[in-house]
Design an enzyme around this catalytic site. Structure first.
Site, PDB file in Angstrom:
ATOM      1  N   GLU A   1       0.806  -1.234   0.000  1.00 54.39           N
ATOM      2  CA  GLU A   1       0.000   0.000   0.000  1.00 54.39           C
ATOM      3  C   GLU A   1       0.834   1.277   0.000  1.00 54.39           C
ATOM      4  OE1 GLU A   1      -3.463  -2.397   2.519  1.00 54.39           O
ATOM      5  OE2 GLU A   1      -2.847  -0.406   3.196  1.00 54.39           O
TER       6      GLU A   1
ATOM      7  N   GLU B   1      -6.111 -10.670  -1.040  1.00 50.45           N
ATOM      8  CA  GLU B   1      -6.867 -10.432   0.198  1.00 50.45           C
ATOM      9  C   GLU B   1      -8.367 -10.415  -0.129  1.00 50.45           C
ATOM     10  OE1 GLU B   1      -3.293  -7.536   1.968  1.00 50.45           O
ATOM     11  OE2 GLU B   1      -5.389  -7.049   2.412  1.00 50.45           O
TER      12      GLU B   1
HETATM   13  O1  G3I Z   1      -3.662  -7.821  19.153  1.00 47.73           O
HETATM   14  C1  G3I Z   1      -4.423  -6.749  19.699  1.00 47.73           C
HETATM   15  C2  G3I Z   1      -5.103  -7.235  20.984  1.00 47.73           C
HETATM   16  O2  G3I Z   1      -4.088  -7.469  21.951  1.00 47.73           O
HETATM   17  C3  G3I Z   1      -6.034  -6.143  21.477  1.00 47.73           C
HETATM   18  O3  G3I Z   1      -6.736  -6.637  22.628  1.00 47.73           O
HETATM   19  C4  G3I Z   1      -7.070  -5.855  20.341  1.00 47.73           C
HETATM   20  C5  G3I Z   1      -8.067  -4.810  20.776  1.00 47.73           C
HETATM   21  O4  G3I Z   1      -7.751  -3.573  20.316  1.00 47.73           O
HETATM   22  O5  G3I Z   1      -6.356  -5.372  19.172  1.00 47.73           O
HETATM   23  C6  G3I Z   1      -5.522  -6.402  18.665  1.00 47.73           C
HETATM   24  O6  G3I Z   1      -4.845  -5.872  17.581  1.00 47.73           O
HETATM   25  C7  G3I Z   1      -5.689  -5.809  16.420  1.00 47.73           C
HETATM   26  C8  G3I Z   1      -5.042  -6.678  15.314  1.00 47.73           C
HETATM   27  O7  G3I Z   1      -5.797  -6.525  14.096  1.00 47.73           O
HETATM   28  C9  G3I Z   1      -5.039  -8.147  15.692  1.00 47.73           C
HETATM   29  O8  G3I Z   1      -6.342  -8.617  15.803  1.00 47.73           O
HETATM   30  C10 G3I Z   1      -5.688  -4.349  15.959  1.00 47.73           C
HETATM   31  O9  G3I Z   1      -6.421  -3.578  16.932  1.00 47.73           O
HETATM   32  C11 G3I Z   1      -6.419  -4.250  14.601  1.00 47.73           C
HETATM   33  O10 G3I Z   1      -6.286  -2.934  14.083  1.00 47.73           O
HETATM   34  C12 G3I Z   1      -5.743  -5.207  13.601  1.00 47.73           C
HETATM   35  O11 G3I Z   1      -6.527  -5.132  12.431  1.00 47.73           O
HETATM   36  C13 G3I Z   1      -5.840  -5.677  11.299  1.00 47.73           C
HETATM   37  C14 G3I Z   1      -5.645  -4.546  10.281  1.00 47.73           C
HETATM   38  O12 G3I Z   1      -5.041  -5.106   9.083  1.00 47.73           O
HETATM   39  C15 G3I Z   1      -4.750  -3.472  10.847  1.00 47.73           C
HETATM   40  O13 G3I Z   1      -4.301  -2.648   9.908  1.00 47.73           O
HETATM   41  C16 G3I Z   1      -6.757  -6.744  10.687  1.00 47.73           C
HETATM   42  O14 G3I Z   1      -6.847  -7.866  11.590  1.00 47.73           O
HETATM   43  C17 G3I Z   1      -6.200  -7.232   9.351  1.00 47.73           C
HETATM   44  O15 G3I Z   1      -7.146  -8.061   8.698  1.00 47.73           O
HETATM   45  C18 G3I Z   1      -5.919  -6.011   8.447  1.00 47.73           C
HETATM   46  O16 G3I Z   1      -5.324  -6.489   7.255  1.00 47.73           O
HETATM   47  C19 G3I Z   1      -5.013  -5.504   6.255  1.00 47.73           C
HETATM   48  C20 G3I Z   1      -3.808  -6.017   5.494  1.00 47.73           C
HETATM   49  O17 G3I Z   1      -2.729  -6.242   6.359  1.00 47.73           O
HETATM   50  C21 G3I Z   1      -3.428  -5.044   4.402  1.00 47.73           C
HETATM   51  N1  G3I Z   1      -4.561  -4.730   3.536  1.00 47.73           N
HETATM   52  C22 G3I Z   1      -5.806  -4.345   4.181  1.00 47.73           C
HETATM   53  C23 G3I Z   1      -6.179  -5.362   5.249  1.00 47.73           C
HETATM   54  C24 G3I Z   1      -7.467  -4.960   5.909  1.00 47.73           C
HETATM   55  O18 G3I Z   1      -7.305  -3.747   6.614  1.00 47.73           O
END
Ligand code: G3I
Length: 370
Positions: A153, A258
């Protein structure tokens, strides 16, 4: 570089796993065996084999996995000189044990940076982080992972470079330098550029210019990943077909990395995946809490079928299709862009059961398209 195919693996699972998948259910990786890899993004619980149902389905259906979060910088390098490879090593072990290819995600991305880097302005510090992170992480998994999303990205919707700490500190050749460092550190893994909306003409042109810049610098890039976060009732089929032909013309692999087809409206209703665009919604934005109406299920099923017919039409250019998640309940789209919604973007439901969309996809392979 490891490339695993299907075969006997299915048998071993069914005999000793109470969560074993029903073998009457066709296997995506088997039916597309001669066409392209089929994968899923998997979370920490599946990697640590704490989610038996997910693991059984992953092993039965997929020959490629992408770590949804655990190989991102904020998790794998929490400090300047501290690296946490525990989950990534478990992922490699799980994949090797089950003959599955790992697409590692991702070395350089403006999001999910380690806390110490998020507001880093000092040029030398950004360069040190940039060189160390790519070199140390890519070298450790060289040949253990099939491929890397080296840069994720880096582009704006108009095809220009996104204004990230890397652009600010290292200038507009940082993407070329990222691939040069990855090529040196990981000669045995494939190297990809990954982004969303690069099927759209302006952003596609920016991605093509970026790939040509890497190639003309004499640096290796093996493929491009079109993320594919689309709405089931608004899949840009023409743009997708144009992007397959235009990216293939660069002599590189084309992948859909994705894939998920949301059935819920976005507040702004464009296909952005920019995680900072969250919005507060109401029940009209979350209408399927108690189940998906058949009419919507059919729209999604047809959309997935149309997509896979297109992928099969270009099977010599399209090398991998990865779904962004294993089942509807685990999808990021239940919490983005509005938290706490009930979405149904994938092929398996919240009980790991195949949906009509799954059979629509399988039918594209068994109806003589492949
Ligand atoms: O691990 C912490 C946990 O300890 C905490 O309790 C919880 C509550 O806030 O957050 C957890 O972290 C989260 C992480 O996912 C793991 O679940 C983050 O808040 C959350 O923001 C993160 O979201 C991920 C996102 O990328 C972040 O940018 C999504 O799972 C993931 O599917 C998403 O994937 C991205 C690709 O990497 C790139 N392209 C877009 C795609 C969708 O956004």
């Amino acid at each position: 570089m490891i490339l695993f195919f299907t075969g006997a693996l299915l048998l071993s699972c069914s005999t000793n796993e109470s969560y074993a998948q029903d073998e009457r259910i066709p296997s995506l990786k088997k039916v597309f065996d001669k066409n392209f890899l089929i994968g899923a993004a998997i979370n920490a619980r599946a990697i640590e084999e704490k989610d038996k149902a997910a693991d059984a389905l992953i092993i039965q259906q997929f020959n490629a996995v992408t770590p949804e979060n655990i190989m991102k910088a904020e998790i794998i390098q929490p400090g300047w000189d501290s690296y946490n490879f525990d989950l990534a090593d478990k992922l490699v072990a799980f994949a090797q044990k089950n003959k599955i290819n790992v697409n590692a995600h991702t070395l350089i991305w403006h999001s999910q940076l380690p806390p110490f880097m998020r507001r880093m302005k000092d040029v030398d510090s950004v360069r040190k982080y940039f060189v160390d992170h790519i070199t140390k992480v890519a070298a450790r998994f060289d040949g253990k992972v099939y491929s890397w999303d080296v840069v994720n990205e880096a582009l704006n919707e108009d095809g220009t470079l996104r204004n990230s700490i890397f652009l600010q500190a290292l200038g507009d050749s940082y993407v070329v330098e990222a691939f040069r460092l990855a090529q040196k550190a990981s000669p045995h893994s494939k190297l990809y550029y990954n982004d969303y909306n690069i099927e759209q003409p302006k952003k596609r042109a920016g991605a093509i210019a970026l790939i040509k810049k890497i190639q003309s610098a004499g640096v290796r890039i093996d493929g491009v990943g079109i993320q594919g976060h689309w709405r089931a009732d608004n899949v840009p089929m023409n743009e997708i077909e144009e992007s397959i032909t235009e990216f293939s013309a660069l002599g590189i692999e084309v992948m859909f990395t994705e894939l998920d087809l949301s059935v819920l409206k976005n507040p702004w209703d464009n296909n952005s995946a920019n995680v900072s665009d969250t919005a507060k919604g109401n029940s009209s934005m979350n209408p399927y809490v108690s189940g998906l109406p058949d009419s919507v299920e059919q729209i999604q099923s047809k959309a997935y079928g149309d997509l896979f017919r297109l992928f099969l039409k270009y099977k010599t250019n399209v090398t991998r299709i990865t779904f962004w998640g294993v089942n509807d309940g685990q999808s990021w789209l239940n919490n983005w862009p509005i938290g706490g919604r009930t979405n149904y973007p994938l092929l398996f439901d919240r009980n790991f059961k195949p949906k009509p969309a799954f059979y629509s996809v399988i039918a594209t392979a068994t109806s003589g398209n492949n």
